[in-house]
Every structure is written in C-alpha cells, then in structure tokens.
Design a protein around this motif. Structure first.
Motif, PDB file in Angstrom:
ATOM      1  N   GLY A 165      -5.240   2.644  -0.870  1.00 25.69           N
ATOM      2  CA  GLY A 165      -5.655   3.945  -0.350  1.00 25.69           C
ATOM      3  C   GLY A 165      -4.581   4.996  -0.508  1.00 25.69           C
ATOM      4  N   GLY A 166      -3.787   4.877  -1.588  1.00 26.77           N
ATOM      5  CA  GLY A 166      -2.738   5.860  -1.833  1.00 26.77           C
ATOM      6  C   GLY A 166      -1.451   5.586  -1.080  1.00 26.77           C
ATOM      7  N   ARG A 167      -1.422   4.541  -0.270  1.00 27.51           N
ATOM      8  CA  ARG A 167      -0.201   4.211   0.466  1.00 27.51           C
ATOM      9  C   ARG A 167       0.453   2.975  -0.145  1.00 27.51           C
ATOM     10  N   HIS A 216      -0.558  -1.547  -2.926  1.00 32.05           N
ATOM     11  CA  HIS A 216      -0.843  -0.124  -3.062  1.00 32.05           C
ATOM     12  C   HIS A 216      -2.296   0.084  -2.675  1.00 32.05           C
ATOM     13  N   PHE A 238       5.853  14.943  -5.129  1.00 27.62           N
ATOM     14  CA  PHE A 238       5.844  16.054  -4.180  1.00 27.62           C
ATOM     15  C   PHE A 238       6.789  15.780  -3.008  1.00 27.62           C
ATOM     16  N   LYS A 278       8.749  10.230   8.250  1.00 27.42           N
ATOM     17  CA  LYS A 278       7.748  10.512   9.262  1.00 27.42           C
ATOM     18  C   LYS A 278       7.426  12.013   9.248  1.00 27.42           C
ATOM     19  N   TYR A 279       8.459  12.814   9.129  1.00 28.40           N
ATOM     20  CA  TYR A 279       8.277  14.261   9.146  1.00 28.40           C
ATOM     21  C   TYR A 279       7.438  14.751   7.989  1.00 28.40           C
ATOM     22  N   ILE A 280       7.718  14.249   6.799  1.00 26.12           N
ATOM     23  CA  ILE A 280       6.986  14.770   5.657  1.00 26.12           C
ATOM     24  C   ILE A 280       5.707  13.995   5.414  1.00 26.12           C
ATOM     25  N   GLY A 281       5.462  12.985   6.232  1.00 26.01           N
ATOM     26  CA  GLY A 281       4.229  12.226   6.048  1.00 26.01           C
ATOM     27  C   GLY A 281       4.191  11.503   4.724  1.00 26.01           C
ATOM     28  N   ALA A 282       5.288  10.871   4.356  1.00 26.67           N
ATOM     29  CA  ALA A 282       5.309  10.124   3.096  1.00 26.67           C
ATOM     30  C   ALA A 282       4.390   8.916   3.211  1.00 26.67           C
ATOM     31  N   PRO A 283       3.543   8.707   2.220  1.00 27.26           N
ATOM     32  CA  PRO A 283       2.570   7.606   2.321  1.00 27.26           C
ATOM     33  C   PRO A 283       3.189   6.244   2.032  1.00 27.26           C
ATOM     34  N   ASP A 331       4.506   2.543   3.864  1.00 28.84           N
ATOM     35  CA  ASP A 331       4.587   1.672   5.036  1.00 28.84           C
ATOM     36  C   ASP A 331       5.733   0.701   4.825  1.00 28.84           C
ATOM     37  N   LEU A 342      10.534  17.465  -2.059  1.00 22.53           N
ATOM     38  CA  LEU A 342      10.777  18.058  -0.738  1.00 22.53           C
ATOM     39  C   LEU A 342      12.115  17.605  -0.182  1.00 22.53           C
TER      40      LEU A 342
END
Lengths: 354, 387
Positions: free
Chosen positions: B54-56, B52, B345, B80-85, B87, B349
C-alpha cells in the motif's frame, strides 16, 4: 508542541498542496449513504482529505465510470475508500470476471486484510475477539476460468501459484510483525487439494522459517470454521487463499456484530483500498436510513492512519468507541432504533465535544 | 569444492534455531565463524518478496550501541513529522551476549524487509569464535559494495571547500577475510583475499554509479606495486571494465599517494574505487576533511539488500546520552534510505532542511564548530522542514 500544531505542520509538508487526495467509490446498495456519513464526519473534524468521487457499478453499467479512469485515479492517489459493489449471479455478456475482480487485478490488490475485533457494548456470543484475517484475492477459485467441457459437465479452474502464495504468506507475517502479533495460522485444505493448497501451504511454511519469533500453525478450513465459532479467541493472524478467506471473513464478521461493524482493506505494493470487511450491499435498506455506518467510519480511520494522520485517526476511533459505550444511539443491527443519520450526528457531537 | 558445499549449507541459516548459536556448534561441523569468514565467494540468495504494501515500506532498524539509539530516535521523530511512509521494525542487539542469535535474527529481518538502517553494533566479546557483528551482517547479506557520498556543507568551517566525491569500496573480502593463523610460533599470517568475481561486481557497480549520477571520472586506488597479484587483479579488472564506459575517464592511484593527494588537493577526485581496507582508511580521511565523523553517511549494497549507516563506523560510546552527538550522519543515512525506496519527495524535504539548518541557520553541534545540543539541531531541522 501541541497536537494540532504538529498536525498542521505534518499536513503542510505532506503533499504539495497541503491536502491529501483520496479516490472515493460509493458502491451499490447502502454504500452511498455510508460514504456520505464519512464525508460528513471528515468535514466536521476538518480533516485535510479531498475526495475524488467516481460512481462505479456493475449492476448499473450505463452510469458507471470507465474502469481505466477509476484505476488511474487510485494509482495516482494511492488511497481509496470504497463501498461494496453488487455482483450479479448471472452474467449478461458472458464475461466471467466481475467488476470487483477486474479492479483488483488491474491494481494488483492482492492482499485483503480484515481486522475482526469486538466492539464495546455490541452484544455478541463471544467476548474479546481480536483476530486479523488475511486473504489472497487475485487467484485461486476467483480465476474466472470456467467452461463446459461436455454438456452438463462444468469445470472451474482454481489456480494457485508459488509466486502469489509466497507474497501473501510474506504479507501475513509482515503484517503480524507490524501489528506486534504473536501467531499466524494458515488456513488450507491440503488434505484434499494436495497440489494446489499444498503449494500455498509450502509457501507459508517457508516464510514462517524467516520469522522465528512468530508462532506458525496450520489448520484445515473445515476445522477452522468450527473452531472459529466455538473458540475464536485462539486465533491471532490468519492467512488463507481466496475462497476460504472470503468465507472466514464473513464468518468472523458475524461473530462480532455483522457487516456493519467490521472494517477491511486491500493492499497492492503501491495502493491501499479501504472497504468494509464483509462485502454486503444490504440492498434491503437502501434509502431507509437504517444502515450502520460504523464499519465505513472505521475504514476511514484506518485510511487516515495509513497516510500518517494518526491523531485524526485516533479521534474518529475514540468517537466511535464513545458513542458505542454510551449505547444511547444504536442502529437496528445492534438492537437499537436509531438511523444512520443519528449515528453520524452522535459521532460528530462526540468529536466536537471530547 | 568444500567451500562451495559450505555456502550451499549456509543458504538457509533460518532453518532450526539450533544453528544460531555459533559457540555451541559441535566441533565436528564447521563453525559459523568459519562459514562466515572463510568463504569469500558470492552468496546466492533466494528471492524473497519485498515488504512493500500500500505504498508503505517495512524497514529494519538496528540502533546499535553508543549514540545509535538516540540518533535513531531523532530519525523517527523527523519521519513522523513528514509522514514518511516507512514502518520501522526495531531489532535490539545485546552487545554483551556471547551468541549470535540476535545478529542472526537481525540479518533475517533485513532479508525479508530488503532494507535496513543501522547504527554501529558493538561486539564486546573478544573470543575468536564470536564474529564481529558488522562484518557478519555485510558478509551474510553479501553486500559487496559500500558507497559514501561526501559533499561539503558551506556552513562548516574546513580547510577545503566544496568537496564533492564518492567513495566506493569492496565490502566483503580483501583484508577483512579474517583468515589469520600462526604458522610457526611467533609468526602470524593474515590472508588478504581478492577474487575476480567480487572485484568485477564492485568495479561494475562503480562505473554504473558514475554513469547514473553523471560523474566524469573513476579513480581506482590500489597498492599493486607491492601486492602485484591481489591488488593487481583488482586493478586489471577495473581497467578492463573501464573500456565498457568510454564516456567516463578512468585512472588509478597508489594508496599512499592517494592519501597525500586527498589532504592536499581533494578536488581532483570524483568517484574513488578501492578494496576493503583502503576504503576504510580513505573514507575516514575524507570524513576528517569534511568536518568529522558526524556528517557523512554510508550505504551498503548487495544484489538484493541495502543497509544504510553513518559514514564512519564508530559507536561514539563516550558521548552517548550527553546530548552532544551530531545527528546529521544518521539523518543523512535516513534520506539515502528514502531515496533508495523511491520516496524522493520526503528525501528532498529532509535534505533541504538539513542543508538550511547548517548552511544558513548555522545551528550545529560542537564537533563541527557549533554550540547547539543534538536535540536543538533536530528541532531546527524540523522547523526547517517544508520551508
């Protein structure tokens, strides 16, 4: 769906206001000039990032924002772009911890990553250097624990803990996995500091066992620096305790063109702070409009990738590559005569005329 | 004693590549299969820092066989669309290979990432020494609790409306201990193992789950009238722990009656707690009530690790590549994953977009009464993101 529409949708849903907030610390020396360059580029490219700016400085304590405000802002926004803070050699207050160290400790920014990569058309002795240096930056020699036991005898404590060594080693391997790298090199001096560096090394060895598909090797720091200047291409990912990491970072940055072209980042579990890889304030160039904004722009591109704005990130990186390849606009450190402003304008031009 | 020693040895399976290949294990030492299945005791894991930064989060992705890879593709597209953090670290497991190297590697990656999302992994080989990969994963990571939260979608036509129940299943022992032998020719014995420690853990988990999610009732499902000792132990444990949770009602029900009640009056259930095999049966019954295999998602929890997967564990090899597989189950698993990592969040979504697509737009795959293809459903969900 086109790239742009995708981006709009992504940013629409990304944060409630549709825009991303980022803390900005201009720093000392040429920092403010470089940060300005980033802001200009972001404005020109229409990147949906709002900056929350804090003047933060150790050498200018009267103007500096309080540490808590800055820390709270970064903790809230989770991302920050930062110029370099000057650290005086002498402490007026008798306090040993520098402001940089306080910030890192407050946010627990334990991992520093510097990606040293040869840039196109930047003439250096070595070609195609591409290595990632990962440095622990909350303990080790930077413990700020020094005392004079009897007059004339000063002791400085270097602290190495298994917990922090474990997590930096894990970070290094995870980063290698994420970036698709093949090898991790632990840099140490366990032949002399058998207990301290020995702990660090043991942590690395234990973590290496969890990554059977990544090669692991160890190297003593003195040999490592020699190898670095003679044959830097052998390195892939390097992990080092605090001071060695600092030295190797700067050495490696020197190999590919200096402090003006190398980007770095510091990570905590929650936040990421993007700053230049080699920490120099370049105070000789303040106000002269000659500093190279390349490193800072690369930092900003990495920041955008970190918050999933990959297309914007690529845009900026491509623009930098293009300007460097053209070779017409070069700042002084790369052997040209152009100014910071010229370089920024060239980037903006190539962004808008792809 | 021997068992304990064995688990100690298995604590560090990462050491040395030779330990991976179960088939190559020398007959003098105990094979991986034995270690895997004949040691139904709690495995102690060494604490490894979580990935974990940097928030990812780094998350292991095991696409598995059948429709797994295409469903994972949809999940990645949405993320990818919602930019989920997040990897993803993708590990492919070749179902045709006879050794455990890939599986062991997958387990190692989950150990260091802490979290995984998986499709169903095929085990083609029927040789007795090759372990079932899904079982190996659960046992090795000591994921003792399985949770399936079933909530009806109003847009899907089913006999029963508004079902909202949670199934909690012991995931590592019971009938799945895989201790089978032929005592005399023609007589096979299969052992069902129930331990007090594992029962207590999963019962505690169930009551804590009920408490945390604000549920009112826990029903223990068992067959203690026949298996008085094994299921009896499980039932006793749940009754004992129920006393610690006076706010939550507790009752029990025999498995056969439970199945009948489920198809007749499913609304009487809230949280259901059961041993391994019953859990497998009941969760499939409930999935059927909800509209089929493609809707529910399941979560496996251990002390240190969590793995998310589609609810019914079948690969759907027959419909792979035909663009008709229902992507909802895998997408729902991915929202559980986001919630687990604290990204509420992003999870909301996706959850809202899925609900909207099914209940309002009524864009569904054929298995739940729609006419759309998988990719059309995913496209509709993406369009509904953030609405």
């Amino acid at each position: 769906m086109s790239l742009i529409t995708r981006n709009i949708i992504r940013t629409l849903v990304q944060s409630k206001g549709g825009r991303i907030k980022c803390t900005l610390i201009p720093g000392d020396g040429v920092g403010p000039e470089l940060v300005y360059s980033v802001q200009e580029v972001f404005k020109a490219a229409g990147i949906p990032v709002d900056f929350e700016s804090y003047f933060f400085s150790e050498v200018n304590p009267t103007l500096s924002a309080p540490l808590e405000d800055v820390v709270n802002s970064i903790a809230r926004n989770k991302i920050c772009i930062k110029g370099i803070l000057a650290t005086p050699d002498f402490s007026h207050t008798g306090e040993l911890q520098t402001l940089n160290m306080k910030l890192r400790n407050a946010l627990d920014l334990y991992a520093n990553v510097v990606h040293v990569k040869s840039l196109p058309n930047v003439n250096c002795r070595h070609k195609d250097v591409d290595c990632i240096i990962i440095r622990e930056q909350t303990e080790g020699e930077y413990s700020a624990l020094e005392h004079e036991s009897v007059p004339g005898v000063v002791e400085c404590l270097k602290i190495i803990t298994a917990v922090k060594s474990d997590r930096i080693a894990k970070f290094a391997f995870d980063y290698a996995v994420k970036m698709g790298r093949k090898k991790v090199t632990a840099v140490h001096k366990a032949n002399i500091m058998k207990l301290g560096d020995g702990t660090f090394l043991r942590s690395c060895e234990q973590m290496a066992a969890l990554y059977p598909r990544i090669e692991f090797e160890k190297m003593i720091v003195d040999n490592c620096t020699m190898q670095m200047v003679s044959n830097p291409n052998q390195f892939d990912v390097m992990v080092a305790p605090n001071l060695y990491g600092n030295i190797v970072d700067n050495l490696a940055s020197g190999l590919v063109g200096g402090a003006g072209v190398v980007a770095g980042a510091s990570y905590s579990p929650e936040c990421a702070v993007f700053e230049q890889g080699a920490r120099h304030i370049f105070s000789g160039a303040v106000g002269k409009n000659i500093a190279n904004p390349c490193a800072m722009l690369l930092c900003s591109a990495n920041l955008l990738a970190h918050v999933n704005l990959h297309s914007y990130s690529k845009m900026i990186k491509n623009a930098i590559n293009k300007v460097l390849l053209d070779g017409k606009v070069r700042t002084k450190d790369l052997g040209g005569q152009s100014t910071t402003k010229d370089f920024t304008n060239a980037i903006i031009f190539s962004l808008t005329h792809p | 004693m021997a068992v304990r020693l064995l688990t100690k040895l298995k604590l560090i399976p990462e050491l040395g590549g030779a330990a991976y290949s179960s088939s190559a294990a020398a007959p003098a030492t105990i094979s991986d299969f034995d270690a895997q299945h004949k040691t139904p005791v709690i495995r102690k894991q060494k604490h490894i820092p979580k990935a974990h930064y940097g928030g990812r989060h780094a998350v292991t992705m095991l696409p598995g066989g059948g429709i797994g890879p295409e469903c994972m593709g949809y999940v990645r597209e949405i993320f990818k669309y919602i930019g989920a953090p997040i990897d993803f670290e993708v590990v492919d497991i070749d179902p045709n290979v006879d050794n455990d190297e890939d599986v062991q590697y997958a387990i190692t990656t989950i150990k260091r990432n802490g979290v995984g999302i998986k499709g169903n992994i095929e085990t083609k080989s029927e040789a007795s020494y090759v372990t079932s990969r899904n079982v190996a994963l659960r046992n090795e990571l000591d994921m003792y609790a399985y949770v399936m939260h079933c909530k009806s979608y109003s847009g899907i036509q089913t006999r029963h409306k508004d079902i909202d129940l949670a199934i909690i299943r012991q995931n590592t022992e019971g009938e799945y201990a895989m201790l089978e032998h032929e005592s005399v020719h023609g007589v096979i014995e299969s052992m069902k193992v129930v331990t007090a420690s594992n029962s207590e853990r999963v019962c505690r988990f169930a009551f804590e789950y009920a408490k945390r999610t604000g549920r009112k009732k826990v029903t223990t499902v068992h067959k203690a009238n026949i298996m008085k000792l094994s299921d009896g132990l499980f039932l006793e444990t749940s009754r004992r722990l129920a006393k610690d949770y006076p706010d939550i009602e507790h009752n029990d029900m025999i498995i056969d009656n439970c199945c009948m009640q489920l198809v007749a009056k499913p609304h009487q259930f809230d949280v259901m707690l059961m041993t391994n095999l019953y859990g497998s049966i009941v969760s499939n019954v409930v999935c059927g009530l909800m509209g089929g295999a493609g809707i529910c998602s399941g979560r496996n929890y251990g002390e240190h690790y969590a793995v998310f997967e589609p609810g019914t564990r079948n690969t759907g090899t027959a419909i792979a590549g035909k663009n008709i597989a229902n992507p909802i189950a895998m997408i729902s698993a991915s929202t559980s994953l986001l919630k687990h990592l604290g990204h509420y969040f992003h999870a909301d979504l996706i959850r809202n977009a899925v609900t909207r697509t099914i209940n309002e737009d009524r864009i569904m795959t054929p298995d739940i009464g729609g006419t759309a293809s998988s990719s059309e459903v995913v496209k509709a969900i993406i369009n509904n993101l953030g609405r």
